[in-house]
Scaffold this active site. Structure first.
Site, PDB file in Angstrom:
ATOM      1  N   TYR A 123      15.183  64.402  53.839  1.00  0.00           N
ATOM      2  CA  TYR A 123      14.532  63.162  54.237  1.00  0.00           C
ATOM      3  C   TYR A 123      15.102  61.986  53.447  1.00  0.00           C
ATOM      4  CZ  TYR A 123      11.085  66.372  56.296  1.00  0.00           C
ATOM      5  OH  TYR A 123      10.462  67.371  57.006  1.00  0.00           O
ATOM      6  N   SER A 161       3.905  67.829  62.747  1.00  0.00           N
ATOM      7  CA  SER A 161       3.733  66.994  63.949  1.00  0.00           C
ATOM      8  C   SER A 161       2.500  67.380  64.760  1.00  0.00           C
ATOM      9  CB  SER A 161       4.982  67.054  64.830  1.00  0.00           C
ATOM     10  OG  SER A 161       6.099  66.517  64.178  1.00  0.00           O
ATOM     11  N   PRO A 162       1.331  67.562  64.124  1.00  0.00           N
ATOM     12  CA  PRO A 162       0.129  67.878  64.897  1.00  0.00           C
ATOM     13  C   PRO A 162      -0.336  66.711  65.756  1.00  0.00           C
ATOM     14  CG  PRO A 162      -0.453  67.428  62.623  1.00  0.00           C
ATOM     15  CD  PRO A 162       1.040  67.473  62.675  1.00  0.00           C
ATOM     16  N   LEU A 163       0.266  65.528  65.544  1.00  0.00           N
ATOM     17  CA  LEU A 163      -0.062  64.360  66.377  1.00  0.00           C
ATOM     18  C   LEU A 163       1.005  64.106  67.434  1.00  0.00           C
ATOM     19  CD1 LEU A 163      -1.396  61.964  63.583  1.00  0.00           C
ATOM     20  CD2 LEU A 163      -2.694  63.441  65.127  1.00  0.00           C
ATOM     21  N   GLY A 164       1.835  65.113  67.697  1.00  0.00           N
ATOM     22  CA  GLY A 164       2.828  64.959  68.754  1.00  0.00           C
ATOM     23  C   GLY A 164       3.790  63.810  68.515  1.00  0.00           C
ATOM     24  N   ARG A 165       4.199  63.656  67.263  1.00  0.00           N
ATOM     25  CA  ARG A 165       5.117  62.577  66.861  1.00  0.00           C
ATOM     26  C   ARG A 165       4.576  61.199  67.245  1.00  0.00           C
ATOM     27  NH1 ARG A 165       9.244  65.337  64.824  1.00  0.00           N
ATOM     28  NH2 ARG A 165       9.677  67.408  65.683  1.00  0.00           N
ATOM     29  N   GLY A 166       3.241  61.084  67.151  1.00  0.00           N
ATOM     30  CA  GLY A 166       2.587  59.791  67.342  1.00  0.00           C
ATOM     31  C   GLY A 166       1.967  59.561  68.693  1.00  0.00           C
ATOM     32  N   HIS A 197      14.689  75.167  54.851  1.00  0.00           N
ATOM     33  CA  HIS A 197      14.493  74.202  55.934  1.00  0.00           C
ATOM     34  C   HIS A 197      15.084  74.708  57.247  1.00  0.00           C
ATOM     35  CE1 HIS A 197      14.124  69.561  56.594  1.00  0.00           C
ATOM     36  NE2 HIS A 197      13.518  70.255  57.532  1.00  0.00           N
TER      37      HIS A 197
END
Length: 328
Positions: free
Chosen positions: A56, A201-206, A122
């Site tokens: 990152y 990404s539990p928010l679906g990448r936003g 990773h």
């Protein structure tokens, strides 16, 4: 914030962690000040588990976390990742002991700590059997540089091979209301082996939030720009389902983001989701998700409006799929 155990022998950590990829600008510009404010908000919300990686920003995310800890005099429980060769073409991975040790030492230096609670591979280096990589990680754990180890984006079969050598504390994979592949074996294998499953990404990448995204506004460097789910007809289709989720959440007095994170928590006591954000305001949208309790009627309604497979488009572009172990 409620607690969950990080693997069979690991420490208890906040039931919701914070993914720190955004600190390196993967989804848009940010700054040290905003990242510090986000970490402050996480700490105040009872979140004590951070997820970062050498990749990152070439260590930028780790450097920011290390600087925050030094300046604030506080210490998060940290998971970081290595095994990808920085600066090399996508898909160039090195899981040799020499490379992993060098990566860990660099991460520890940037974080300003003498060990991390969890270290992930990773991406797999297919030239080295996962059993041999696990032997390396177990040796490094015994040396005290890492408290435990895990793998990112592997298959259930690979997890079982690794676990035949030593305990794998965690597996990290994308999992959310719109990405359901881990239900086809990984969540079950983790439960059986005492391994924490860490949905990123539990928010679906936003997209699983209260505000419509505009893919046309994504910068060329935005990770979502080439993602099939955010393009054309796919995106329009997906937004219809997201709006149904919003209506469900708002009818119950919840934010959409908190509802999405709560859904991952509801899939098993060994799940520790790590939503990411570069905004303290967005963090506050979902930080209380551990307090949401679904009724059976709620679960049935979510299954009706968002059945497995509802999302249109693959979760990655062909270029982004390099190094991912697919098993279905």
């Amino acid at each position: 914030m409620k607690k969950r155990k990080l693997g069979q022998n690991g420490p208890e950590v906040s039931a919701i962690g914070l993914g720190c990829m955004s600190f390196a600008g993967f989804y848009g510009e940010t700054s040290r000040e905003v990242s510090f404010a986000t970490l402050d908000a996480a700490w105040d919300a009872g979140i004590d588990f951070l997820d970062t990686a050498e990749l990152y920003g070439g260590g930028l995310s780790e450097t920011i976390i290390g600087a925050w800890q030094k300046e604030r005099g506080k210490r998060f429980k940290i998971a970081t990742k290595g095994g990808i060769v920085l600066g090399a073409p996508r898909g160039t991975n090195d899981n040799s002991e020499e490379h992993i040790r060098a990566s860990i030492e660099g991460s520890l230096d940037r974080l300003g700590v003498d060990h991390v609670e969890l270290y992930y591979i990773h991406r797999r280096d297919w030239s080295i059997p996962i059993e041999a990589v696990t032997e390396t990680l177990e040796t490094i754990r015994e040396d005290g540089l890492i408290g435990a180890f895990g793998y990112s984006e592997i298959s259930p079969a690979s997890l079982r091979l690794a676990a035949s050598v030593a305990h794998v504390a965690a597996v990290q994979s994308e999992y959310s209301l719109w990405t359901r592949q881990p239900e086809l074996g990984m969540i079950q294998a983790c439960a059986e082996l005492g391994t924490a499953f860490v949905p990123f990404s539990p928010l679906g990448r936003g997209i699983l939030g209260d505000i419509d995204l505009d893919p046309h506004s994504f910068r060329d460097t935005d990770f979502r720009k080439p993602n099939p789910r955010f393009i054309g007809r796919n995106f329009a289709h997906n937004m219809e389902h997201v709006r149904a989720l919003r209506a469900f959440a708002h009818d119950r007095g919840w934010s959409t983001a908190a509802t999405a994170v709560a859904w991952t928590l509801d899939q098993g006591a060994h799940l520790i989701p790590i939503p990411g954000t570069r905004s303290p305001e967005h963090l506050k949208d979902w930080a209380g998700a551990d307090e949401i309790a679904f009724s059976e009627a709620d679960r049935a309604e979510l299954a009706r409006i968002l059945p497995p497979g509802w999302a249109m488009g693959d979760r990655y572009s062909y270029q982004q799929l390099v190094g991912i172990e697919r098993y279905c």
